[in-house]
Design a protein around this motif. Structure first.
Motif, PDB file in Angstrom:
ATOM      1  N   ILE A 191       0.866  -1.176   0.000  1.00 56.83           N
ATOM      2  CA  ILE A 191       0.000   0.000   0.000  1.00 56.83           C
ATOM      3  C   ILE A 191       0.903   1.227   0.000  1.00 56.83           C
ATOM      4  O   ILE A 191       1.706   1.407   0.915  1.00 56.83           O
ATOM      5  CB  ILE A 191      -0.932   0.019   1.225  1.00 56.83           C
ATOM      6  CG1 ILE A 191      -1.675  -1.321   1.361  1.00 56.83           C
ATOM      7  CG2 ILE A 191      -1.901   1.186   1.134  1.00 56.83           C
ATOM      8  CD1 ILE A 191      -2.541  -1.676   0.184  1.00 56.83           C
ATOM      9  N   VAL A 192       0.792   2.035  -1.042  1.00 60.62           N
ATOM     10  CA  VAL A 192       1.651   3.210  -1.207  1.00 60.62           C
ATOM     11  C   VAL A 192       0.850   4.456  -0.853  1.00 60.62           C
ATOM     12  O   VAL A 192      -0.155   4.768  -1.506  1.00 60.62           O
ATOM     13  CB  VAL A 192       2.177   3.314  -2.651  1.00 60.62           C
ATOM     14  CG1 VAL A 192       3.098   4.526  -2.789  1.00 60.62           C
ATOM     15  CG2 VAL A 192       2.899   2.037  -3.051  1.00 60.62           C
ATOM     16  N   GLY A 193       1.288   5.172   0.187  1.00 61.56           N
ATOM     17  CA  GLY A 193       0.607   6.384   0.609  1.00 61.56           C
ATOM     18  C   GLY A 193       1.047   7.582  -0.220  1.00 61.56           C
ATOM     19  O   GLY A 193       2.224   7.915  -0.255  1.00 61.56           O
ATOM     20  N   VAL A 194       0.087   8.235  -0.870  1.00 60.84           N
ATOM     21  CA  VAL A 194       0.378   9.384  -1.726  1.00 60.84           C
ATOM     22  C   VAL A 194      -0.244  10.639  -1.115  1.00 60.84           C
ATOM     23  O   VAL A 194      -1.428  10.642  -0.788  1.00 60.84           O
ATOM     24  CB  VAL A 194      -0.175   9.180  -3.154  1.00 60.84           C
ATOM     25  CG1 VAL A 194       0.221  10.339  -4.051  1.00 60.84           C
ATOM     26  CG2 VAL A 194       0.308   7.860  -3.732  1.00 60.84           C
ATOM     27  N   GLY A 195       0.546  11.698  -0.992  1.00 58.12           N
ATOM     28  CA  GLY A 195       0.055  12.944  -0.427  1.00 58.12           C
ATOM     29  C   GLY A 195       0.956  13.425   0.692  1.00 58.12           C
ATOM     30  O   GLY A 195       1.909  12.746   1.081  1.00 58.12           O
ATOM     31  N   LEU A 258      -3.791   4.168   6.796  1.00 53.24           N
ATOM     32  CA  LEU A 258      -3.246   3.232   5.817  1.00 53.24           C
ATOM     33  C   LEU A 258      -2.340   2.197   6.479  1.00 53.24           C
ATOM     34  O   LEU A 258      -2.351   1.019   6.107  1.00 53.24           O
ATOM     35  CB  LEU A 258      -2.479   3.993   4.735  1.00 53.24           C
ATOM     36  CG  LEU A 258      -3.324   4.815   3.761  1.00 53.24           C
ATOM     37  CD1 LEU A 258      -2.439   5.538   2.762  1.00 53.24           C
ATOM     38  CD2 LEU A 258      -4.333   3.932   3.027  1.00 53.24           C
ATOM     39  N   LYS A 259      -1.556   2.621   7.452  1.00 50.77           N
ATOM     40  CA  LYS A 259      -0.706   1.671   8.182  1.00 50.77           C
ATOM     41  C   LYS A 259      -1.570   0.650   8.917  1.00 50.77           C
ATOM     42  O   LYS A 259      -1.227  -0.540   8.987  1.00 50.77           O
ATOM     43  CB  LYS A 259       0.199   2.402   9.160  1.00 50.77           C
ATOM     44  CG  LYS A 259       1.349   3.158   8.504  1.00 50.77           C
ATOM     45  CD  LYS A 259       2.215   3.835   9.553  1.00 50.77           C
ATOM     46  CE  LYS A 259       3.411   4.537   8.912  1.00 50.77           C
ATOM     47  NZ  LYS A 259       4.262   5.234   9.920  1.00 50.77           N
ATOM     48  N   ASP A 260      -2.676   1.119   9.456  1.00 52.00           N
ATOM     49  CA  ASP A 260      -3.555   0.229  10.216  1.00 52.00           C
ATOM     50  C   ASP A 260      -4.190  -0.826   9.312  1.00 52.00           C
ATOM     51  O   ASP A 260      -4.155  -2.026   9.629  1.00 52.00           O
ATOM     52  CB  ASP A 260      -4.639   1.053  10.902  1.00 52.00           C
ATOM     53  CG  ASP A 260      -5.613   0.183  11.686  1.00 52.00           C
ATOM     54  OD1 ASP A 260      -5.160  -0.586  12.561  1.00 52.00           O
ATOM     55  OD2 ASP A 260      -6.824   0.252  11.413  1.00 52.00           O
ATOM     56  N   ILE A 261      -4.758  -0.412   8.181  1.00 55.53           N
ATOM     57  CA  ILE A 261      -5.408  -1.401   7.323  1.00 55.53           C
ATOM     58  C   ILE A 261      -4.376  -2.284   6.622  1.00 55.53           C
ATOM     59  O   ILE A 261      -4.654  -3.448   6.320  1.00 55.53           O
ATOM     60  CB  ILE A 261      -6.340  -0.730   6.281  1.00 55.53           C
ATOM     61  CG1 ILE A 261      -5.566   0.234   5.377  1.00 55.53           C
ATOM     62  CG2 ILE A 261      -7.476  -0.015   6.974  1.00 55.53           C
ATOM     63  CD1 ILE A 261      -6.437   0.825   4.266  1.00 55.53           C
ATOM     64  N   THR A 262      -3.177  -1.761   6.390  1.00 55.66           N
ATOM     65  CA  THR A 262      -2.119  -2.592   5.807  1.00 55.66           C
ATOM     66  C   THR A 262      -1.730  -3.703   6.772  1.00 55.66           C
ATOM     67  O   THR A 262      -1.523  -4.850   6.365  1.00 55.66           O
ATOM     68  CB  THR A 262      -0.886  -1.741   5.478  1.00 55.66           C
ATOM     69  OG1 THR A 262      -1.243  -0.718   4.555  1.00 55.66           O
ATOM     70  CG2 THR A 262       0.210  -2.594   4.857  1.00 55.66           C
ATOM     71  N   LYS A 263      -1.639  -3.363   8.043  1.00 51.72           N
ATOM     72  CA  LYS A 263      -1.318  -4.361   9.060  1.00 51.72           C
ATOM     73  C   LYS A 263      -2.407  -5.420   9.144  1.00 51.72           C
ATOM     74  O   LYS A 263      -2.121  -6.615   9.302  1.00 51.72           O
ATOM     75  CB  LYS A 263      -1.126  -3.674  10.409  1.00 51.72           C
ATOM     76  CG  LYS A 263      -0.718  -4.612  11.526  1.00 51.72           C
ATOM     77  CD  LYS A 263      -0.510  -3.850  12.828  1.00 51.72           C
ATOM     78  CE  LYS A 263      -0.106  -4.790  13.957  1.00 51.72           C
ATOM     79  NZ  LYS A 263       0.089  -4.047  15.242  1.00 51.72           N
ATOM     80  N   GLN A 264      -3.661  -4.999   9.004  1.00 51.71           N
ATOM     81  CA  GLN A 264      -4.780  -5.936   9.112  1.00 51.71           C
ATOM     82  C   GLN A 264      -4.791  -6.965   7.984  1.00 51.71           C
ATOM     83  O   GLN A 264      -5.286  -8.076   8.171  1.00 51.71           O
ATOM     84  CB  GLN A 264      -6.104  -5.168   9.123  1.00 51.71           C
ATOM     85  CG  GLN A 264      -6.332  -4.343  10.382  1.00 51.71           C
ATOM     86  CD  GLN A 264      -7.692  -3.670  10.377  1.00 51.71           C
ATOM     87  OE1 GLN A 264      -8.724  -4.320  10.160  1.00 51.71           O
ATOM     88  NE2 GLN A 264      -7.712  -2.369  10.614  1.00 51.71           N
ATOM     89  N   ILE A 265      -4.250  -6.600   6.816  1.00 55.76           N
ATOM     90  CA  ILE A 265      -4.245  -7.547   5.688  1.00 55.76           C
ATOM     91  C   ILE A 265      -2.867  -8.183   5.491  1.00 55.76           C
ATOM     92  O   ILE A 265      -2.613  -8.834   4.475  1.00 55.76           O
ATOM     93  CB  ILE A 265      -4.694  -6.863   4.381  1.00 55.76           C
ATOM     94  CG1 ILE A 265      -3.707  -5.770   3.964  1.00 55.76           C
ATOM     95  CG2 ILE A 265      -6.105  -6.310   4.510  1.00 55.76           C
ATOM     96  CD1 ILE A 265      -3.993  -5.194   2.587  1.00 55.76           C
ATOM     97  N   ASP A 266      -1.956  -7.969   6.463  1.00 61.42           N
ATOM     98  CA  ASP A 266      -0.594  -8.521   6.390  1.00 61.42           C
ATOM     99  C   ASP A 266       0.152  -8.022   5.158  1.00 61.42           C
ATOM    100  O   ASP A 266       0.871  -8.786   4.495  1.00 61.42           O
ATOM    101  CB  ASP A 266      -0.622 -10.063   6.387  1.00 61.42           C
ATOM    102  CG  ASP A 266      -1.140 -10.626   7.699  1.00 61.42           C
ATOM    103  OD1 ASP A 266      -0.849 -10.022   8.748  1.00 61.42           O
ATOM    104  OD2 ASP A 266      -1.836 -11.655   7.672  1.00 61.42           O
ATOM    105  N   GLY A 267      -0.033  -6.738   4.855  1.00 54.43           N
ATOM    106  CA  GLY A 267       0.642  -6.143   3.717  1.00 54.43           C
ATOM    107  C   GLY A 267       1.874  -5.351   4.129  1.00 54.43           C
ATOM    108  O   GLY A 267       2.385  -5.472   5.242  1.00 54.43           O
TER     109      GLY A 267
END
Length: 328
Positions: A191-195, A258-267
């Motif tokens: 997951i790439v955070g843009v902004g 984004l960090k939170d949902i990335t952690k939830q999907i093991d990304g």
């Protein structure tokens, strides 16, 4: 004694010439037969998902001190990533808006700058545009499930690199927060955070991409009553345009979310302001799968035959002279 040495030397030359000729012929025959050995190799397929929702029009990024929208910065990053991918990599460009992800095509080979499909992929990136969106909303959590289903429909498995600013619109609440606890398929997704973390107002553009105002804070309000629990119309934006600075909605990179949902999907989460960081994260991804392919040995045997055949013309006399000089 001298006659004996001459006899040995002549026989050595004959034996060496004969041996090299026989070896060359044998190797040429092997090259014609073209034997092969099975080798396992990694297959890399990528789906690059581009968030084209309206918040991606926010101008809070830059390249070489030139202000850019998040969308333009993302496109710039994608161009650079494509030029760095090794030959044989298969690529698809996906578009996210609303709750869905749509793939422009199933992963096809990207042969880098000089290869067959590179121009087509670059053209797809150039034409990423918020006006291609089919919805005014942006529901990232929900899109993960649709993206996983999309990948399962591909003929080959693919890894995901998902560009987004983390802007959920409408804002999340009890009724529209999809549980990711049972989500399957997100392992190694990037997951790439843009902004920027500072943020900026979201411009409101017309069909010709001309600025007509900015989205107001009220645009992100929830619809009253039953609409709040409607799956189809869950809190849509209205059409308000901010009249002044105080009315404008300030959009920021929601990195914590984004960090939170990335952690939830093991990304894997990575900030999108550095292409090197994105490429480094991609190296940590597991290959889509491993395949076995035949490695043909034709050129190996042919090259070896050429080398041996050439060496036979180097006489023992020249070698002995070189050795004598070295001893002196």
């Amino acid at each position: 004694m001298k006659e004996w040495l001459k006899t040995i030397q002549s026989r050595s030359n004959f034996d060496l010439d004969t041996l090299s000729l026989i070896l060359s012929i044998v190797l040429i025959v092997l090259a014609i037969i073209n034997p092969s050995i099975p080798l396992k190799h990694n297959i890399y397929n990528y789906v690059f998902v581009a968030d084209i929702s309206q918040s991606m029009n926010t101008i809070d990024m830059s390249v070489m001190n030139k202000p850019l929208t998040r969308l333009e910065h993302m496109k710039h990053s994608l161009h650079e990533i494509m030029s760095e991918l090794p030959c044989g990599t298969k690529v698809s460009i996906g578009i996210f808006v609303g709750v869905s992800v749509s793939a422009s095509y199933t992963p096809i080979e990207n042969w880098g700058i000089i290869c067959e499909n590179f121009d087509a992929i670059e053209d797809t990136i150039d034409h990423l545009d918020w006006r291609s969106g089919w919805s005014g909303n942006s529901r990232i959590r929900e899109s993960f499930f649709n993206l996983a289903r999309l990948i399962r429909s591909f003929p080959e498995n693919s890894q995901v690199v998902y560009f987004t600013d983390g802007e959920e619109a409408p804002k999340l609440h009890t009724f529209n927060t999809r549980d990711l606890g049972q989500f399957q398929g997100g392992n190694d997704w990037i997951i790439v955070g843009v902004g920027s973390l500072k943020g900026a107002p979201i411009p409101k553009l017309d069909g010709k991409n001309q600025l007509i105002g900015y989205w107001s804070s009220d645009s992100f309000g929830l619809q009253p009553g039953i609409a709040q629990i409607s799956e189809a119309n869950l809190g849509t934006r209205d059409n308000l345009v901010a009249g002044g600075e105080s009315d404008r909605y300030i959009s920021k990179l929601d990195e914590a979310y984004l960090k939170d949902i990335t952690k939830q999907i093991d990304g894997i989460y990575v900030r999108g302001d550095s292409v090197l960081n994105i490429l480094s994260a991609m190296k940590k991804q597991k290959p889509a799968w491993q395949d076995t392919a035949d490695f043909h040995l034709k050129w190996f045997f042919a090259s070896l035959a050429g080398i041996i055949f050439s060496l036979r013309f180097i006489s023992i006399k020249h070698i002995k002279q070189y050795v004598i000089k070295r001893r002196k």
